[in-house]
Scaffold this motif. Structure first.
Motif, PDB file in Angstrom:
ATOM      1  N   TYR A  24     -51.055   0.645 -28.957  1.00  0.00           N
ATOM      2  CA  TYR A  24     -52.111   0.911 -29.929  1.00  0.00           C
ATOM      3  C   TYR A  24     -51.672   1.976 -30.925  1.00  0.00           C
ATOM      4  O   TYR A  24     -51.820   1.812 -32.135  1.00  0.00           O
ATOM      5  N   PHE A  25     -51.128   3.080 -30.420  1.00  0.00           N
ATOM      6  CA  PHE A  25     -50.724   4.153 -31.321  1.00  0.00           C
ATOM      7  C   PHE A  25     -49.516   3.774 -32.179  1.00  0.00           C
ATOM      8  O   PHE A  25     -49.411   4.191 -33.322  1.00  0.00           O
ATOM      9  N   THR A  26     -48.634   2.943 -31.630  1.00  0.00           N
ATOM     10  CA  THR A  26     -47.516   2.449 -32.431  1.00  0.00           C
ATOM     11  C   THR A  26     -48.036   1.565 -33.557  1.00  0.00           C
ATOM     12  O   THR A  26     -47.632   1.714 -34.712  1.00  0.00           O
ATOM     13  N   TYR A  27     -48.939   0.661 -33.241  1.00  0.00           N
ATOM     14  CA  TYR A  27     -49.544  -0.211 -34.253  1.00  0.00           C
ATOM     15  C   TYR A  27     -50.288   0.614 -35.294  1.00  0.00           C
ATOM     16  O   TYR A  27     -50.192   0.357 -36.489  1.00  0.00           O
ATOM     17  N   ARG A  28     -51.027   1.600 -34.834  1.00  0.00           N
ATOM     18  CA  ARG A  28     -51.801   2.442 -35.748  1.00  0.00           C
ATOM     19  C   ARG A  28     -50.879   3.185 -36.716  1.00  0.00           C
ATOM     20  O   ARG A  28     -51.167   3.288 -37.913  1.00  0.00           O
ATOM     21  N   ALA A  29     -49.757   3.691 -36.212  1.00  0.00           N
ATOM     22  CA  ALA A  29     -48.815   4.413 -37.074  1.00  0.00           C
ATOM     23  C   ALA A  29     -48.186   3.479 -38.105  1.00  0.00           C
ATOM     24  O   ALA A  29     -48.083   3.833 -39.290  1.00  0.00           O
ATOM     25  N   ALA A  31     -49.417   0.648 -39.229  1.00  0.00           N
ATOM     26  CA  ALA A  31     -50.462   0.211 -40.157  1.00  0.00           C
ATOM     27  C   ALA A  31     -50.750   1.310 -41.183  1.00  0.00           C
ATOM     28  O   ALA A  31     -50.959   1.026 -42.361  1.00  0.00           O
ATOM     29  N   LYS A  32     -50.728   2.554 -40.735  1.00  0.00           N
ATOM     30  CA  LYS A  32     -50.971   3.667 -41.649  1.00  0.00           C
ATOM     31  C   LYS A  32     -49.837   3.788 -42.664  1.00  0.00           C
ATOM     32  O   LYS A  32     -50.076   4.027 -43.852  1.00  0.00           O
ATOM     33  N   SER A  35     -50.235   1.047 -45.178  1.00  0.00           N
ATOM     34  CA  SER A  35     -51.365   1.362 -46.046  1.00  0.00           C
ATOM     35  C   SER A  35     -50.962   2.397 -47.101  1.00  0.00           C
ATOM     36  O   SER A  35     -51.310   2.259 -48.272  1.00  0.00           O
TER      37      SER A  35
END
Length: 82
Positions: A24-29, A31-32, A35
């Motif tokens: 999750y945190f890898t995906y979030r990073a 994606a950020k 963005s």
């Protein structure tokens, strides 16, 4: 057999939870990052567009100033150029 499955799940659940949290945190990073790259690209495009509009408006103001100052210029010709 079902009891064995439950015991395996109880012991594996912390590991599975850690894997899911890490993903999750890898995906979030990522994606950020994507963005931010898209925002930067959009901002650059906006700046270029605004600069083109500003250049166009500066040209129009220069012509209008010439019209206001110099009465000998053919007004219809200059207005047609605008």
């Amino acid at each position: 057999m079902f009891e064995l499955f439950l015991i395996i799940m109880i012991f594996l659940s912390p590991f599975l939870l850690l894997v899911l949290i890490k993903n999750y945190f890898t995906y979030r990073a990522t994606a950020k990052e994507k963005s931010l790259l898209l925002q930067d690209k959009n901002q650059k495009n906006t700046i270029v567009t605004m600069q083109k509009k500003l250049d166009f408006l500066v040209e129009r103001v220069i012509v209008l100033e010439e019209l206001a100052i110099n009465k000998n210029i053919d007004l219809s010709q200059k207005i047609a150029q605008l």
